[in-house]
Write a protein that holds these residues in place. Sequence first.
Motif, PDB file in Angstrom:
ATOM      1  N   GLN A 130       0.820  -1.206   0.000  1.00 47.21           N
ATOM      2  CA  GLN A 130       0.000   0.000   0.000  1.00 47.21           C
ATOM      3  C   GLN A 130       0.857   1.259   0.000  1.00 47.21           C
ATOM      4  O   GLN A 130       0.572   2.226  -0.717  1.00 47.21           O
ATOM      5  CB  GLN A 130      -0.900   0.017   1.247  1.00 47.21           C
ATOM      6  N   GLN A 131       1.902   1.267   0.815  1.00 50.04           N
ATOM      7  CA  GLN A 131       2.743   2.453   0.898  1.00 50.04           C
ATOM      8  C   GLN A 131       3.426   2.756  -0.428  1.00 50.04           C
ATOM      9  O   GLN A 131       3.567   3.920  -0.816  1.00 50.04           O
ATOM     10  CB  GLN A 131       3.789   2.275   2.002  1.00 50.04           C
ATOM     11  N   LYS A 132       3.848   1.727  -1.118  1.00 48.54           N
ATOM     12  CA  LYS A 132       4.491   1.937  -2.421  1.00 48.54           C
ATOM     13  C   LYS A 132       3.489   2.421  -3.461  1.00 48.54           C
ATOM     14  O   LYS A 132       3.833   3.186  -4.370  1.00 48.54           O
ATOM     15  CB  LYS A 132       5.198   0.655  -2.870  1.00 48.54           C
ATOM     16  N   VAL A 133       2.238   1.986  -3.352  1.00 46.75           N
ATOM     17  CA  VAL A 133       1.191   2.514  -4.232  1.00 46.75           C
ATOM     18  C   VAL A 133       0.936   3.983  -3.908  1.00 46.75           C
ATOM     19  O   VAL A 133       0.844   4.832  -4.803  1.00 46.75           O
ATOM     20  CB  VAL A 133      -0.109   1.691  -4.084  1.00 46.75           C
ATOM     21  N   LYS A 134       0.833   4.290  -2.614  1.00 44.65           N
ATOM     22  CA  LYS A 134       0.510   5.651  -2.176  1.00 44.65           C
ATOM     23  C   LYS A 134       1.625   6.642  -2.478  1.00 44.65           C
ATOM     24  O   LYS A 134       1.368   7.753  -2.936  1.00 44.65           O
ATOM     25  CB  LYS A 134       0.255   5.660  -0.651  1.00 44.65           C
ATOM     26  N   GLY A 137       4.212   5.453  -6.576  1.00 44.58           N
ATOM     27  CA  GLY A 137       3.689   5.225  -7.913  1.00 44.58           C
ATOM     28  C   GLY A 137       3.647   3.774  -8.354  1.00 44.58           C
ATOM     29  O   GLY A 137       3.562   3.491  -9.553  1.00 44.58           O
ATOM     30  N   LEU A 138       3.687   2.819  -7.408  1.00 46.57           N
ATOM     31  CA  LEU A 138       3.679   1.398  -7.784  1.00 46.57           C
ATOM     32  C   LEU A 138       2.402   1.055  -8.532  1.00 46.57           C
ATOM     33  O   LEU A 138       1.316   1.507  -8.178  1.00 46.57           O
ATOM     34  CB  LEU A 138       3.809   0.528  -6.530  1.00 46.57           C
ATOM     35  N   MET A 139       2.546   0.221  -9.554  1.00 48.22           N
ATOM     36  CA  MET A 139       1.391  -0.208 -10.345  1.00 48.22           C
ATOM     37  C   MET A 139       1.179  -1.716 -10.291  1.00 48.22           C
ATOM     38  O   MET A 139       0.220  -2.219 -10.846  1.00 48.22           O
ATOM     39  CB  MET A 139       1.574   0.237 -11.798  1.00 48.22           C
ATOM     40  N   LEU A 140       2.082  -2.447  -9.613  1.00 47.43           N
ATOM     41  CA  LEU A 140       1.965  -3.899  -9.543  1.00 47.43           C
ATOM     42  C   LEU A 140       0.773  -4.317  -8.690  1.00 47.43           C
ATOM     43  O   LEU A 140       0.518  -3.710  -7.643  1.00 47.43           O
ATOM     44  CB  LEU A 140       3.226  -4.505  -8.929  1.00 47.43           C
ATOM     45  N   VAL A 221      -4.636   6.163 -11.157  1.00 48.58           N
ATOM     46  CA  VAL A 221      -3.867   7.376 -11.436  1.00 48.58           C
ATOM     47  C   VAL A 221      -2.403   7.033 -11.702  1.00 48.58           C
ATOM     48  O   VAL A 221      -1.786   7.551 -12.640  1.00 48.58           O
ATOM     49  CB  VAL A 221      -3.999   8.373 -10.263  1.00 48.58           C
ATOM     50  N   ASN A 222      -1.825   6.144 -10.866  1.00 45.53           N
ATOM     51  CA  ASN A 222      -0.437   5.725 -11.083  1.00 45.53           C
ATOM     52  C   ASN A 222      -0.267   5.127 -12.470  1.00 45.53           C
ATOM     53  O   ASN A 222       0.715   5.401 -13.177  1.00 45.53           O
ATOM     54  CB  ASN A 222      -0.024   4.701 -10.041  1.00 45.53           C
ATOM     55  N   THR A 223      -1.228   4.283 -12.875  1.00 47.15           N
ATOM     56  CA  THR A 223      -1.124   3.587 -14.153  1.00 47.15           C
ATOM     57  C   THR A 223      -1.191   4.564 -15.316  1.00 47.15           C
ATOM     58  O   THR A 223      -0.375   4.514 -16.242  1.00 47.15           O
ATOM     59  CB  THR A 223      -2.249   2.546 -14.271  1.00 47.15           C
ATOM     60  N   TYR A 224      -2.152   5.471 -15.277  1.00 53.09           N
ATOM     61  CA  TYR A 224      -2.307   6.401 -16.390  1.00 53.09           C
ATOM     62  C   TYR A 224      -1.219   7.469 -16.388  1.00 53.09           C
ATOM     63  O   TYR A 224      -0.787   7.925 -17.444  1.00 53.09           O
ATOM     64  CB  TYR A 224      -3.687   7.071 -16.335  1.00 53.09           C
ATOM     65  N   SER A 227       3.703   7.562 -13.072  1.00 52.21           N
ATOM     66  CA  SER A 227       4.597   7.945 -11.985  1.00 52.21           C
ATOM     67  C   SER A 227       3.759   8.231 -10.752  1.00 52.21           C
ATOM     68  O   SER A 227       2.529   8.186 -10.781  1.00 52.21           O
ATOM     69  CB  SER A 227       5.428   9.178 -12.362  1.00 52.21           C
ATOM     70  N   SER A 228       4.433   8.562  -9.651  1.00 52.05           N
ATOM     71  CA  SER A 228       3.743   8.757  -8.390  1.00 52.05           C
ATOM     72  C   SER A 228       2.984  10.078  -8.357  1.00 52.05           C
ATOM     73  O   SER A 228       3.437  11.087  -8.887  1.00 52.05           O
ATOM     74  CB  SER A 228       4.762   8.722  -7.246  1.00 52.05           C
ATOM     75  N   PHE A 229       1.819  10.050  -7.721  1.00 52.65           N
ATOM     76  CA  PHE A 229       1.090  11.272  -7.380  1.00 52.65           C
ATOM     77  C   PHE A 229       0.599  11.119  -5.947  1.00 52.65           C
ATOM     78  O   PHE A 229      -0.562  10.838  -5.689  1.00 52.65           O
ATOM     79  CB  PHE A 229      -0.067  11.515  -8.337  1.00 52.65           C
ATOM     80  N   SER A 230       1.521  11.267  -5.004  1.00 57.85           N
ATOM     81  CA  SER A 230       1.214  11.005  -3.607  1.00 57.85           C
ATOM     82  C   SER A 230       0.293  12.051  -3.009  1.00 57.85           C
ATOM     83  O   SER A 230      -0.278  11.824  -1.933  1.00 57.85           O
ATOM     84  CB  SER A 230       2.500  10.923  -2.789  1.00 57.85           C
ATOM     85  N   ALA A 231       0.130  13.198  -3.666  1.00 58.74           N
ATOM     86  CA  ALA A 231      -0.754  14.233  -3.128  1.00 58.74           C
ATOM     87  C   ALA A 231      -2.176  13.726  -2.957  1.00 58.74           C
ATOM     88  O   ALA A 231      -2.898  14.175  -2.054  1.00 58.74           O
ATOM     89  CB  ALA A 231      -0.744  15.460  -4.042  1.00 58.74           C
ATOM     90  N   LEU A 232      -2.601  12.784  -3.799  1.00 57.04           N
ATOM     91  CA  LEU A 232      -3.958  12.246  -3.694  1.00 57.04           C
ATOM     92  C   LEU A 232      -4.112  11.465  -2.395  1.00 57.04           C
ATOM     93  O   LEU A 232      -5.017  11.734  -1.596  1.00 57.04           O
ATOM     94  CB  LEU A 232      -4.250  11.355  -4.899  1.00 57.04           C
ATOM     95  N   ALA A 233      -3.240  10.488  -2.161  1.00 59.12           N
ATOM     96  CA  ALA A 233      -3.331   9.686  -0.937  1.00 59.12           C
ATOM     97  C   ALA A 233      -3.088  10.536   0.301  1.00 59.12           C
ATOM     98  O   ALA A 233      -3.758  10.368   1.327  1.00 59.12           O
ATOM     99  CB  ALA A 233      -2.329   8.538  -0.999  1.00 59.12           C
ATOM    100  N   ASP A 234      -2.132  11.470   0.224  1.00 60.38           N
ATOM    101  CA  ASP A 234      -1.839  12.317   1.386  1.00 60.38           C
ATOM    102  C   ASP A 234      -3.058  13.151   1.768  1.00 60.38           C
ATOM    103  O   ASP A 234      -3.372  13.307   2.956  1.00 60.38           O
ATOM    104  CB  ASP A 234      -0.657  13.241   1.082  1.00 60.38           C
ATOM    105  N   ALA A 235      -3.743  13.707   0.764  1.00 55.66           N
ATOM    106  CA  ALA A 235      -4.915  14.527   1.057  1.00 55.66           C
ATOM    107  C   ALA A 235      -6.004  13.708   1.737  1.00 55.66           C
ATOM    108  O   ALA A 235      -6.618  14.142   2.724  1.00 55.66           O
ATOM    109  CB  ALA A 235      -5.448  15.154  -0.235  1.00 55.66           C
TER     110      ALA A 235
END
Length: 365
Positions: A130-134, A137-140, A221-224, A227-235
């Motif tokens: 989860q942390q790597k997704v958040k 930008g992990l997509m696996l 979002v990561n897939t499209y 790369s990472s967009f951590s602002a979404l999960a952080d918010a």
Amino acid sequence: MKVIYLHVGYPKTGSSWIQASLRVSRNRLLAEGIVYPLRGKEHHALPDASITSGNGNGLLDSGRHLNRLLKSHAASGHSLLLSSEHLFAALLDPDAWARLRCAASRYGFARIRVLLFTRDPTDHAVSAWQQKVKRHGLMLPMDIFIAEHYDYPAMALRIMDLLQQHEDIALSVCNYSQCSDRLLGEVEHWLGLPPSTLMIPAVPLVNRSLTHAELALQLAVNTYRGSSFSALADALCEQLPAIRPEPLRPSTDCQRALLRRIQADIDQLNSRLPESSACRCTVVEELPQTDRLTFSREQLEVIARLLAQGGERQWFSDGAWSSRMVAAVRSRLGRLQRRLFLQAGGVMSQRPSSQSGQALRAGPR
């Protein structure tokens, strides 16, 4: 005797919550002869739910930053406390240990004490994915990451091997899975502080896990984006910290594959730890899967506010994006939002769980 205290993770073992406590307990720590310096994002006045990397991020990447920090506190006579999950990876480098020991000796710090939290592998692997997704930008898919890539026990063994070479470095290890209900107490014991020195953050969860719907959106979002967009999960995590995510487990086949791959590392790790900190390897029953994903009104408001405040420009700022990819994401987000607003009843009635009436000296799970 001046000491450098390093709290180094693992990642996803309550580090953000511990750091929130250390931030609000700085005066109490100072009264006990320990400085917790503010670095980076922590310089700003932050709410307790804010997610930071602690005060040790990037410190060991070069001798310049480390020497500057230790020199600025050398004359005070106080010990120094640094906390960051990024230190866990940094300390896999023997050169980082050499820089740290050299700087400590130069500025009169006689000892280095390291606190490492491990965690039972199945639970930790889910949180690590989860942390790597958040944040990265992990997509696996979860099962592939866990079965093939999770390797924290082996990394912990490498750090232990490096530490055994230095008599001036002492390592303490706690298993988060067995002490999450007394997390601050473990930190206080490691620091040699009286009980209840560290203050409990006002928010009982910092850097919470994502719900299934939030994870699905972050993965899309990561897939499209590529790369990472951590602002979404952080918010979502910072503005709605009281939401309790649904349980998440890998398949039983994935769990068995993981344990087969890392069992030798776990056995070796446990042989070096007291029984109270031993990691437990169990296969738990997998949970039923569903394609039904729901957002509350509060979650939709956070997402919409992020888009309205310029988050969309960040989402689409990567030069590698084509207009076709941008249109595809906008279309999917638009359809998702329309569907959610048109649905009624239970889909829109999900609310963040109320906070417990009694604050516990425990960490987030």
